[in-house]
Write an enzyme that holds these catalytic residues in place. Structure first.
Site, mmCIF file in Angstrom:
data_model
loop_
_atom_site.group_PDB
_atom_site.id
_atom_site.type_symbol
_atom_site.label_atom_id
_atom_site.label_comp_id
_atom_site.label_asym_id
_atom_site.label_seq_id
_atom_site.Cartn_x
_atom_site.Cartn_y
_atom_site.Cartn_z
ATOM 1 N N THR A 121 0.856 -1.186 0.000
ATOM 2 C CA THR A 121 0.000 0.000 0.000
ATOM 3 C C THR A 121 0.887 1.229 0.000
ATOM 4 O O THR A 121 1.631 1.478 0.952
ATOM 5 C CB THR A 121 -0.917 -0.003 1.227
ATOM 6 N N CYS A 271 -3.712 -1.502 8.497
ATOM 7 C CA CYS A 271 -4.189 -0.809 7.289
ATOM 8 C C CYS A 271 -4.861 0.524 7.579
ATOM 9 O O CYS A 271 -4.348 1.578 7.201
ATOM 10 C CB CYS A 271 -5.150 -1.723 6.527
#
Length: 454
Positions: A121, A271
């Site tokens: 990410t 996350c």
């Protein structure tokens, strides 16, 4: 197909194992020799349902190998996935040093065309940095800078259901360059993911920067729903409404749906916290404040203290001489991930007020011990007030109340008679709204949920 996965952490292991399951030849690289030793000896350094069995099956079939050999990893894969960590930097931005280092290693060793896939990410614009790092290394070796093409292929894996998410994805996002090399890379990615599109097309092709932003946008949207519901739950407590009834009422709207509308102690993990922060930081770098997202972060931090506030309201600020059982340490069930877990804040705050804490979690206790050692660094006396036991009922012995932090299935239907017998007082602070307040009242249990008539 021959594929290299750079990084054998959470995303890398799941990606490598699942691609091997489809018959690909996978080389997993990691620079941590201890991690590779664990994997080569049959262990798995993380807990994820189904992952260990899949790794064992594909290692035995010769489709999956683990190594610290950088040159061998670059030589192996026509497709090179970068799946290294992108931890938050001090200013909240994503730390890209490991991504760029992986790119440079590819540039230093590549001799044949490679498709470089950003699986980590990463903020918008990272593919440009990866491409620049590779080209710089290729130029040093007087090789064509068109040898490698960079693709963005963000992961959308839920911890605790990652294998299922990868094998049966609801979408696959692929961002490629609008160049000849980019078109060739797109075709290779189409071939790699073909088994996952057999029944219907799940792949969304777009430009690289749009793919990079899609990942952050998805997590930011989900985090926003959680923080919004937590704010409503706190309001429900004040006005005497039931947030569960509210959730059903608004979730039935097809434009909204039920997903991520559960109130609780706030989101955690690897996350949402860092992705919300990184997206906000990206906006600030471009002269824009994402005010809603900044509020989402602030609400989430406050929510981690909500159970402590309820405990204070019931018992007062001085908790000396009191002992609390705590069920659930991981930030969510079916994982041992303790990153940004609300349990860490709750434990520290209870100890700060003089209480003892006895905790239980089905899989996260080893990782929790490591994290609490860090949290209480410099405060050994505080750490001594925290203990862990091997089953949930043992945690209750002689405690003044039970505090539920993680919604493991094992906690959904406990033997309430034993719970009441073991606690010195029949009191439950439920941070996940696992039980019906009316049912608890009938049992004679003093019950405090989140937004449920407290």
């Amino acid at each position: 197909m021959k594929v290299t996965i750079i990084g054998s952490g959470y995303v890398g292991l799941v990606t490598g194992a699942c691609l091997a399951e489809q018959g690909n030849n996978i080389f997993c690289l990691d620079l941590d020799p201890k991690k590779i030793e664990i994997l080569n000896s049959g262990g798995v350094p993380i807990y994820e349902p189904g992952l260990k069995e899949m790794i064992e099956r594909n290692r035995a079939a010769g489709r999956l190998q683990f190594s610290t050999d950088i040159a061998a990893s670059v030589a192996h894969g026509d497709i090179q996935f970068i799946a290294v960590g992108t931890p938050p930097d001090e200013d909240g931005s994503a730390d890209l040093q490991y991504v760029v280092a992986a790119a440079r290693n590819i540039g230093r060793h590549a001799t044949t065309p490679k498709v470089i896939v950003d699986k980590s990410t990463v903020p918008v614009g990272t593919a440009d940095k990866v491409s620049a790092a590779i080209k710089e290394e290729l130029e040093k070796r007087k090789l064509s800078v068109d040898l490698c093409s960079v693709v963005s292929n963000p992961e959308f894996l839920k911890e605790g259901a990652a294998v299922e998410d990868f094998m049966r994805p609801d979408r696959i996002v692929i961002g490629t360059e609008n160049t000849a090399a980019g078109l060739r890379a797109k075709e290779q990615m189409r071939k790699l993911y073909a088994p996952f599109n057999r029944h219907h097309e799940r792949t969304y092709y777009m430009d690289v920067k749009s793919a990079e932003l899609t990942k952050y946008a998805a997590n930011a949207m989900l985090a926003t729903r959680i923080s919004f519901m937590n704010e409503l739950a706190n309001l429900a407590d004040l006005v005497g409404a039931d947030i569960e009834a509210v959730r059903q009422g608004i979730g039935s709207d097809s434009r909204i749906g039920y997903g991520f509308l559960y109130s609780g102690t706030g989101y955690g993990g690897s996350c949402f916290p860092k992705d919300v922060s990184a997206l906000s930081k990206t906006a600030k770098e471009h002269g824009r404040d994402l005010k809603i997202l900044d509020a989402v972060e602030a609400v989430n931090e406050l929510q981690k203290y909500i159970l402590v506030e309820k405990i204070e309201k019931r018992f007062g600020k001085d908790l000396k001489g009191m002992k609390f059982a705590l069920w659930g340490l991981a930030f969510k069930p079916n994982t041992d991930d303790m990153r940004e877990a609300p349990s860490r804040v709750i434990i520290q705050e209870l100890v700060k007020r003089g209480a003892l804490v006895v905790a239980y979690d089905p899989v996260a206790m080893p990782e929790a011990k490591h994290c609490l050692d860090l949290d209480f660094k410099g405060n050994p006396d505080g750490l001594k007030k925290v203990s862990m036991v091997e089953n949930p009922l043992a945690a209750l012995d002689g405690c003044d109340a039970l505090v539920i932090v993680t919604e493991w299935k094992a906690f959904h239907s406990p033997d309430f008679e034993q719970v009441m017998q073991k606690l010195t007082r029949p009191i439950i602070f439920d941070g996940r709204n696992l039980y019906e307040p009316s049912a608890m009242q009938e049992l004679g249990i003093e019950y405090y949920g989140i937004g449920r008539h407290n």
